[in-house]
Scaffold this motif. Structure first.
Motif, PDB file in Angstrom:
ATOM      1  N   PRO A 187      27.290 -50.446   2.397  1.00 48.40           N
ATOM      2  CA  PRO A 187      26.800 -51.578   1.607  1.00 48.40           C
ATOM      3  C   PRO A 187      27.788 -52.750   1.633  1.00 48.40           C
ATOM      4  CG  PRO A 187      26.516 -49.523   0.413  1.00 48.40           C
ATOM      5  CD  PRO A 187      27.367 -49.201   1.607  1.00 48.40           C
ATOM      6  N   GLY A 188      27.298 -53.924   1.958  1.00 51.22           N
ATOM      7  CA  GLY A 188      28.148 -55.109   1.967  1.00 51.22           C
ATOM      8  C   GLY A 188      29.155 -55.133   3.099  1.00 51.22           C
ATOM      9  N   ARG A 189      28.837 -54.442   4.199  1.00 48.49           N
ATOM     10  CA  ARG A 189      29.799 -54.341   5.298  1.00 48.49           C
ATOM     11  C   ARG A 189      30.209 -55.709   5.845  1.00 48.49           C
ATOM     12  NH1 ARG A 189      29.939 -50.746  10.852  1.00 48.49           N
ATOM     13  NH2 ARG A 189      31.434 -52.086  11.932  1.00 48.49           N
ATOM     14  N   SER A 190      29.251 -56.569   6.119  1.00 49.21           N
ATOM     15  CA  SER A 190      29.572 -57.867   6.726  1.00 49.21           C
ATOM     16  C   SER A 190      30.472 -58.693   5.823  1.00 49.21           C
ATOM     17  CB  SER A 190      28.293 -58.642   7.050  1.00 49.21           C
ATOM     18  OG  SER A 190      27.518 -58.870   5.883  1.00 49.21           O
ATOM     19  N   GLU A 191      30.185 -58.662   4.526  1.00 46.32           N
ATOM     20  CA  GLU A 191      31.025 -59.414   3.587  1.00 46.32           C
ATOM     21  C   GLU A 191      32.437 -58.845   3.536  1.00 46.32           C
ATOM     22  OE1 GLU A 191      28.078 -58.202   2.949  1.00 46.32           O
ATOM     23  OE2 GLU A 191      26.786 -59.898   2.455  1.00 46.32           O
ATOM     24  N   LEU A 192      32.531 -57.507   3.579  1.00 42.24           N
ATOM     25  CA  LEU A 192      33.843 -56.870   3.533  1.00 42.24           C
ATOM     26  C   LEU A 192      34.633 -57.171   4.803  1.00 42.24           C
ATOM     27  CD1 LEU A 192      35.779 -55.102   1.972  1.00 42.24           C
ATOM     28  CD2 LEU A 192      34.644 -53.081   2.887  1.00 42.24           C
ATOM     29  N   GLU A 193      33.970 -57.169   5.944  1.00 41.20           N
ATOM     30  CA  GLU A 193      34.641 -57.500   7.200  1.00 41.20           C
ATOM     31  C   GLU A 193      35.205 -58.917   7.148  1.00 41.20           C
ATOM     32  OE1 GLU A 193      31.728 -56.953  10.228  1.00 41.20           O
ATOM     33  OE2 GLU A 193      32.163 -54.818  10.475  1.00 41.20           O
TER      34      GLU A 193
END
Length: 251
Positions: free
Chosen positions: A198-204
């Motif tokens: 969940p929220g991988r792109s934001e975390l990256e």
């Protein structure tokens, strides 16, 4: 000459993403890698790739939380020419994304108990065989850091701080025997995140945005640094952390 020529290296959790990167780097630098983990098929697949590239790899199903299993495996490796390097990269079962006030006790304490137990068992097993040879490197992964404000990491940071205390004490006790202990620290490796996290792109973006190089550390970066730290080129490095964060962490 390759960095780890003629050395034996145990990698616990070898079939994981970080474990695979480290094992591949070690083998590429001439080490005979002993791949330990719980899933035979994944270990054999990794070993096959290493051998196809000209490296040497052995596999063993080992529960790194089981004292007897760890001790017996270390003894078997030592009988094959000694243990030069040991690194523990098993998963700690941490739950992330849940605020502490909403987290169950079992989820909070699991990574702490798991990390401390497994690292103690594997470091102790390796050190017992390294002492007689008066050399060796025991590598840790994680490292203590400031609290994470943007994301809930559960008990993971507590686990890392506990491992750092262990690593420092081991450095003091094992140094007179010629054994080094070093921690590899990153600011996060986006490649390790599951595709459906969940929220991988934001975390990256968050991880890369905090770095001074404008990019996050890669698995290949970690493997290359681990191979150097494990080698005799880093013979003066102990009781230390090595920053592999692209500038996300400032020493």
């Amino acid at each position: 000459m390759t960095l780890l020529a003629g050395q034996n290296a145990i990698i616990y959790g070898a079939a994981g993403r970080i474990g695979t990167a480290v094992a591949t780097a070690f083998a590429g630098e001439g080490a005979r890698v002993f791949l330990a983990g719980r899933t035979r098929a994944r270990l054999d697949e990794l070993a096959g790739g290493i051998r196809a590239a000209g490296g040497r790899a052995e596999t063993a199903v080992v529960d790194a939380l089981d004292e007897r299993a760890v001790d017996e495996h270390a003894a078997a490796v030592a009988a094959e020419g000694g243990i030069d390097v040991s690194i523990n990269l098993i998963g700690h079962g941490d739950v992330q994304g849940t605020p502490l006030v909403e987290m169950a006790l079992a989820d909070y304490e699991r990574p702490v108990v798991t990390a401390v137990r497994t690292q103690f068992l594997t470091a102790r097993a390796a050190a017992r065989h390294m002492i007689a040879r008066r050399s060796g490197a025991i590598l840790f992964f994680g490292g203590a850091a400031d609290p994470v404000r943007e994301f809930a990491v559960g008990g993971l940071q507590v686990a890392f701080h506990a491992l750092e205390a262990m690593r420092r004490q081991l450095a003091a006790e094992l140094g007179p025997h010629g054994i080094r202990t070093v921690t590899l620290r990153t600011g996060g490796i986006p490649e390790t995140l599951p595709a459906d996290f969940p929220g991988r792109s934001e975390l990256e973006e968050n991880i890369a945005g905090k770095t001074m190089l404008g990019r996050a550390a890669t698995l290949a970066d970690v493997g290359a640094v681990a191979a150097f730290v494990a080698s005799d080129r880093a013979a003066s490095m102990t009781a230390a952390t090595v920053n592999v964060s692209c500038g996300a962490l400032v020493d």
